[in-house]
Each structure stands twice: as structure tokens, then as C-alpha cells.
Design a protein around this motif. Sequence first.
Motif, PDB file in Angstrom:
ATOM      1  N   LEU A  52       7.381   4.380  -1.087  1.00 32.69           N
ATOM      2  CA  LEU A  52       6.229   4.992  -1.764  1.00 32.69           C
ATOM      3  C   LEU A  52       5.275   5.686  -0.788  1.00 32.69           C
ATOM      4  CD1 LEU A  52       5.253   5.338  -4.618  1.00 32.69           C
ATOM      5  CD2 LEU A  52       4.055   3.163  -4.452  1.00 32.69           C
ATOM      6  N   SER A  53       5.347   5.321   0.485  1.00 30.00           N
ATOM      7  CA  SER A  53       4.460   5.968   1.450  1.00 30.00           C
ATOM      8  C   SER A  53       5.079   7.205   2.091  1.00 30.00           C
ATOM      9  CB  SER A  53       4.061   4.980   2.556  1.00 30.00           C
ATOM     10  OG  SER A  53       3.119   4.089   2.039  1.00 30.00           O
ATOM     11  N   ALA A  54       6.351   7.453   1.816  1.00 26.01           N
ATOM     12  CA  ALA A  54       6.992   8.673   2.329  1.00 26.01           C
ATOM     13  C   ALA A  54       6.803   9.778   1.276  1.00 26.01           C
ATOM     14  CB  ALA A  54       8.461   8.402   2.586  1.00 26.01           C
ATOM     15  N   ALA A  55       7.234  11.001   1.608  1.00 29.58           N
ATOM     16  CA  ALA A  55       7.106  12.089   0.641  1.00 29.58           C
ATOM     17  C   ALA A  55       7.969  11.771  -0.575  1.00 29.58           C
ATOM     18  CB  ALA A  55       7.567  13.392   1.286  1.00 29.58           C
ATOM     19  N   ILE A  56       7.390  11.873  -1.758  1.00 29.40           N
ATOM     20  CA  ILE A  56       8.124  11.546  -2.979  1.00 29.40           C
ATOM     21  C   ILE A  56       8.805  12.822  -3.480  1.00 29.40           C
ATOM     22  CG2 ILE A  56       7.880  10.728  -5.364  1.00 29.40           C
ATOM     23  CD1 ILE A  56       7.453   8.565  -3.174  1.00 29.40           C
ATOM     24  N   PRO A  57      10.146  12.794  -3.626  1.00 25.53           N
ATOM     25  CA  PRO A  57      10.841  14.027  -4.008  1.00 25.53           C
ATOM     26  C   PRO A  57      10.502  14.497  -5.428  1.00 25.53           C
ATOM     27  CG  PRO A  57      12.367  12.154  -3.845  1.00 25.53           C
ATOM     28  CD  PRO A  57      11.039  11.660  -3.406  1.00 25.53           C
ATOM     29  N   GLN A  58      10.683  15.792  -5.624  1.00 27.43           N
ATOM     30  CA  GLN A  58      10.529  16.428  -6.932  1.00 27.43           C
ATOM     31  C   GLN A  58      11.394  15.684  -7.956  1.00 27.43           C
ATOM     32  OE1 GLN A  58       8.784  19.528  -6.602  1.00 27.43           O
ATOM     33  NE2 GLN A  58       8.490  19.419  -8.824  1.00 27.43           N
ATOM     34  N   CYS A  89       0.639 -10.078 -10.438  1.00 28.88           N
ATOM     35  CA  CYS A  89       1.691  -9.505  -9.599  1.00 28.88           C
ATOM     36  C   CYS A  89       2.109  -8.088  -9.989  1.00 28.88           C
ATOM     37  CB  CYS A  89       2.920 -10.410  -9.613  1.00 28.88           C
ATOM     38  SG  CYS A  89       2.559 -12.101  -9.148  1.00 28.88           S
ATOM     39  N   PRO A  90       1.151  -7.127 -10.042  1.00 30.56           N
ATOM     40  CA  PRO A  90       1.584  -5.757 -10.317  1.00 30.56           C
ATOM     41  C   PRO A  90       2.531  -5.266  -9.217  1.00 30.56           C
ATOM     42  CG  PRO A  90      -0.713  -5.784  -9.584  1.00 30.56           C
ATOM     43  CD  PRO A  90      -0.300  -7.216  -9.785  1.00 30.56           C
ATOM     44  N   ASP A  91       3.446  -4.395  -9.605  1.00 30.94           N
ATOM     45  CA  ASP A  91       4.362  -3.780  -8.635  1.00 30.94           C
ATOM     46  C   ASP A  91       4.428  -2.312  -9.032  1.00 30.94           C
ATOM     47  OD1 ASP A  91       6.179  -3.549  -6.546  1.00 30.94           O
ATOM     48  OD2 ASP A  91       7.865  -4.398  -7.650  1.00 30.94           O
ATOM     49  N   PHE A  92       4.391  -1.417  -8.054  1.00 31.93           N
ATOM     50  CA  PHE A  92       4.319   0.016  -8.336  1.00 31.93           C
ATOM     51  C   PHE A  92       5.253   0.724  -7.381  1.00 31.93           C
ATOM     52  CE2 PHE A  92       1.824   4.137  -7.847  1.00 31.93           C
ATOM     53  CZ  PHE A  92       2.159   4.619  -9.104  1.00 31.93           C
ATOM     54  N   PHE A  93       6.202   1.499  -7.931  1.00 30.62           N
ATOM     55  CA  PHE A  93       7.139   2.192  -7.041  1.00 30.62           C
ATOM     56  C   PHE A  93       7.693   3.446  -7.695  1.00 30.62           C
ATOM     57  CE2 PHE A  93      10.957   0.694  -9.223  1.00 30.62           C
ATOM     58  CZ  PHE A  93      10.584  -0.539  -9.742  1.00 30.62           C
ATOM     59  N   ALA A  94       8.276   4.297  -6.839  1.00 34.42           N
ATOM     60  CA  ALA A  94       8.848   5.556  -7.306  1.00 34.42           C
ATOM     61  C   ALA A  94      10.364   5.441  -7.351  1.00 34.42           C
ATOM     62  CB  ALA A  94       8.445   6.686  -6.352  1.00 34.42           C
ATOM     63  N   ALA A  95      10.993   6.212  -8.232  1.00 35.99           N
ATOM     64  CA  ALA A  95      12.455   6.202  -8.357  1.00 35.99           C
ATOM     65  C   ALA A  95      12.915   7.538  -8.916  1.00 35.99           C
ATOM     66  CB  ALA A  95      12.885   5.068  -9.286  1.00 35.99           C
ATOM     67  N   GLY A 128       0.811  -1.211   0.000  1.00 32.13           N
ATOM     68  CA  GLY A 128       0.000   0.000   0.000  1.00 32.13           C
ATOM     69  C   GLY A 128       0.848   1.267   0.000  1.00 32.13           C
ATOM     70  N   TRP A 129       0.253   2.349  -0.451  1.00 26.44           N
ATOM     71  CA  TRP A 129       0.903   3.659  -0.364  1.00 26.44           C
ATOM     72  C   TRP A 129      -0.146   4.706  -0.022  1.00 26.44           C
ATOM     73  CZ3 TRP A 129      -0.382   1.387  -5.002  1.00 26.44           C
ATOM     74  CH2 TRP A 129      -1.138   2.127  -5.910  1.00 26.44           C
ATOM     75  N   ILE A 130       0.337   5.849   0.463  1.00 27.31           N
ATOM     76  CA  ILE A 130      -0.582   6.915   0.863  1.00 27.31           C
ATOM     77  C   ILE A 130      -0.940   7.744  -0.378  1.00 27.31           C
ATOM     78  CG2 ILE A 130      -0.923   8.883   2.409  1.00 27.31           C
ATOM     79  CD1 ILE A 130      -0.248   6.576   4.144  1.00 27.31           C
ATOM     80  N   GLY A 131      -2.207   7.893  -0.632  1.00 23.84           N
ATOM     81  CA  GLY A 131      -2.675   8.639  -1.802  1.00 23.84           C
ATOM     82  C   GLY A 131      -2.792  10.126  -1.528  1.00 23.84           C
ATOM     83  N   PRO A 132      -3.228  10.896  -2.557  1.00 23.13           N
ATOM     84  CA  PRO A 132      -3.289  12.368  -2.441  1.00 23.13           C
ATOM     85  C   PRO A 132      -4.171  12.852  -1.290  1.00 23.13           C
ATOM     86  CG  PRO A 132      -4.162  11.583  -4.570  1.00 23.13           C
ATOM     87  CD  PRO A 132      -3.585  10.402  -3.872  1.00 23.13           C
ATOM     88  N   ASP A 133      -5.186  12.080  -0.893  1.00 21.56           N
ATOM     89  CA  ASP A 133      -6.070  12.502   0.198  1.00 21.56           C
ATOM     90  C   ASP A 133      -5.618  11.976   1.561  1.00 21.56           C
ATOM     91  OD1 ASP A 133      -6.464   9.858  -0.210  1.00 21.56           O
ATOM     92  OD2 ASP A 133      -8.595  10.008  -0.742  1.00 21.56           O
ATOM     93  N   GLY A 134      -4.415  11.392   1.620  1.00 20.59           N
ATOM     94  CA  GLY A 134      -3.913  10.886   2.892  1.00 20.59           C
ATOM     95  C   GLY A 134      -4.414   9.493   3.232  1.00 20.59           C
ATOM     96  N   HIS A 135      -5.218   8.916   2.373  1.00 23.89           N
ATOM     97  CA  HIS A 135      -5.713   7.557   2.618  1.00 23.89           C
ATOM     98  C   HIS A 135      -4.856   6.533   1.878  1.00 23.89           C
ATOM     99  CE1 HIS A 135      -9.979   9.369   3.391  1.00 23.89           C
ATOM    100  NE2 HIS A 135      -9.098   9.671   4.343  1.00 23.89           N
TER     101      HIS A 135
END
Length: 543
Positions: free
Chosen positions: A218-224, A202-208, A151-158
Amino acid sequence: SPASTMYKTAFHFQPAKNWMNDPSGPMYFNGIYHEFYQYNLNGPIFGDIVWGHSVSTDLVNWIGLEPALVRDTPSDIDGCWTGSVTILPGGKPVIIYTGGNIDQHQTQNIAFPKNRSDPYLREWIKAANNPVLRPDEPGMNVIEFRDPTTGWIGPDGHWRMAVGGELNGYSAALLYKSEDFLNWTKVDHPLYSHNGSNMWECPDFFAALPGNNGGLDLSAAIPQGAKHALKMSVDSVDKYMIGVYDLQRDAFVPDNVVDDRRLWLRIDYGTFYASKSFFDSKKGRRIVWGWSRETDSPSDDLAKGWAGLHTIPRTIWLAADGKQLLQWPVEEIESLRTNEINHQGLELNKGDLFEIKEVDAFQADVEIDFELASIDEAEPFDPSWLLDPEKHCGEAGASVPGGIGPFGLVILASDNMDEHTEVYFRVYKSQEKYMVLMCSDLRRSSLRPGLEKPAYGGFFEFDLAKERKISLRTLIDRSAVESFGGGGRVCITSRVYPAVLANVGRAHIYAFNNGNAMVRVPQLSAWTMRKAQVNVEKGWSAI
Ligand code: DQQ
């Protein structure tokens, strides 16, 4: 038998016996790495799936524990299938996984550790309100609804999570939201969907962050400047897209929409599926694992008593140009290296074969750089090859001379070359750039009948203005070979079952060049790899 001792790996993740498939819910928590896996307690074939569980402090040596989840409720009686772990605020890990229910429909279910102060988190308690999701929305396929992401935190904090599914005939990473991680509702649109392909498993979703090999949570603040990757397991391989997570639309938006999914990028171009990544807060990196199935026959697996392994965990990050992911075996695996040998300044002319001696050819780590002496002889690149690199590797084999290449390694080779596996490159000139083809050709890997022996391949771009060296790293571990080309731009996992080698107990490794142009090898290092302690300690799975 010689075959069962020869093929069982020495430093890959495997249970002591029986069938294993997907990695499920990998995590780092309170100083311990956890690896859960799809496991059959009853034999070396797929079925009766539960969550196997192992723990480690170094990602190399593993203690096998009792299964974390078994099939014992109406919503998971048909199987405890793939899922993920999310660490909720306050350090509370939670598993969300797919259950095959009594009607053989797929549902999503939750489990919590019984005792968070147990360092190994051995026991997991299923939530009273399971299943937390059923495939009961209009248009959903009840047997194609599985494999929830972290899970990750969405734009509304949920909370958000994606689940693989089929909706009105589209393949989708379906999107769900929750305030408490227990009660979930479907968002009115998917995270992303695509017309006309099979279900995305098996979807996988992440930031880089481009060019930064540190991982992001992904649940922390994602940098610019961060981008996002969406991986899906489809068509027997793990594919992915790079794009952004558009917070306004609460959706993944790929940088380029490519309709022909043969052209989608791949995590690995070989026998590799159902991978899952996690953020490792110990070292601030993202790590990915994949399942490598057997490519021998089910009767071979019955004879061996085991089937399936997980690849060496890999650090995964986004290339500086933001266009593709790069992967490299975690540094911890280097702790198994011994008997280092080095060669410098070799020149490989057409037809040269240089033997790399004094390492155990069944358990080795080889790193070799190839430097192009000239690029004039590169043959023209045909973009249609991108549709089927395997076909191209099969047609232009390692013994077919080209302008630049083939050059690379011959591994697991018998005395007279009756059996051998080739891992190599060819360099082509495209309009303004160069394209490198990397192949892992198994067609002569074994004289045994009844094996899958493809010539795997993938292409990567190569900027000759900036780089002249093409690097290859190959980890050889008995029946598992993992190769990383161009610093992790193309990765190929292969499964090999040599028969002659198993009998004589002796193999060779060579560097070779069959291209018209000479190539230099400025640096070549090789190591014997020691055996790791994988699920053999007195823990549960050794019984
Ligand atoms: N394996 C699991 C499923 C998943 C598939 C069952 C992918 O959840 O979709 O073991 O290999």
C-alpha cells in the motif's frame, strides 16, 4: 489426557501453552517472517495481554521467542493490545499498537527494534513520546479506540493510518496522518464510517488488482485499475467492503453501500476473527491470518492449558470481477503433505458414501472437485437466505435431499457416525445465475456437552456457462478444520472436539452425495499432513 493430545493442532500456529488471540503486526523482514500475537503469559484465559513473538523462514515451522512488548509503562499497563508493523523507508520496521493505560483508556503507542541487525529482532524499545495518540478529540469513546493499521503514504506524501473507533456513535476507521510516524494528527474525516454498528475492531486496509493474485504494498505506487478492501471485525466476524481509495477525498469509497450489515461479505464464515494481512515482499503476495478461538468451555481450556490458534496463513487477492476477495492456504503448507492418494472419475449417486482411506483422518489435506452432471434439478434460490446462511444450513442439513446437493465431505467421523462433521454444497438457481451454499455443519461433531456446535454457512455465485466444477479443499488438523469452497470464494474455519474419536484414536473421511442429481468427482486427492515444528524448539515459549 487423550483429549489434550487429540485437540492440540499439528500444523497450526499456537504458542506452547496459554491463551492467544489476535495476530498482531505480521511482517516479512530481512528473510524472516515474524508473527506477533495477543498472549497471556499467565494462563489459558484472556487477560494480562502482551505481544508474543515467533519467527519463521517458511510460514510453517516457527521458533517461539520472548515477548516483544510487555505491559510496563503507564500507557500500556492494562494491556499491549492489537497493532501493526510498518516498514519505514531505509528498512526500518516500527510497531504501532494499542495500550490500555492506567485510566483504562485506549492509546496508540510506538516501538522500534533495539538492534536492526539482530535477524530475529528480539528486543523492542518503546518510543519516549508514547502514547502517540490519545482518545481526546470531541465525540470519541475513550474505551473504543484501538487496533491501528499498517501505515501507508497518502496523497500529500505523508503517512496515513486507520484506527478502529467510535465517533459520535458511529463505527469508524478513523484516519490519522504524520510526517515522521511519531507525531500524529487526526484527519478531519474518517477513512470510512457507518451508522449503527458496534466498534470496528482490527481494521485492515489494502489494495488489490482484480484477477491478479500478486499482492500490492500500500505504500508503493498503486497501479491503475486497483481497488481497495476495507476489513472490519464486528458482530463476532470479519467483514469487508470492496471500493476505491479516493485520493482527492483521502477516503475509502465502497463500490456499493449496503446498509444491512448482515449482507456484508466475510473473510471467513466460521470461527475466525481479528484477521490481519501483510504484503510479503519475498513472494509478492498478500497474506492474511485470523484468530480462531476455542468453542469449548473456559473450564475445558483450563484443563487443556491452552486456548486459541491462528489459521493457516492464506494468500488473499481480488477476484477477476472485482467483487469479492479469494483466499487460498499459502503454498508452503503443502510441504507437510505425505502419503498422497488419488481417485479419478467417481460417480456419486443419491445416498452414496465413498470412504477416502489411507490418510490420517485427524491430520489431512483433501482436495476434491465435484462436477455437475445436469443442472435441471436446481431448486429456486430465495435471496432472503443471504441474511442468515447459518439458519439455512441448519434447516437443510446434509441428510436432507435437494435437487443438486447436498454433496461434499463427511470428516472426523466415528465408526458408527455417532460423531461426524459435514462440509458440503447445495446448488440453487437464481435469476440469471446459480448460487452455491457451502455449509460446515458441526451439530453432530461431538457427543460432549457444553460445546458450540453451529452449522456455519456462506453463499457464492457460480457461473454455469463458464464452470461446471465446484471445488472443495478441507484441511483437517485435530480440533481445527479449514474449508475453501469454489477456489476460495467461501472459507469456513471450524473448531471441533470429538469425544468418541479422541478415545478410540480412529476416524474416517468420506465423500458423499444426498442430492437427487448424480455428481461426478473427476479428481480427488488427499494427503496425510505431517506435524510442523511450531513454537516447540528450545526457544523461549517452550519453557
Ligand atoms: N482484541 C484485542 C483488541 C481487539 C480485540 C485485545 C479483538 O485490541 O480490539 O486483545 O479481538
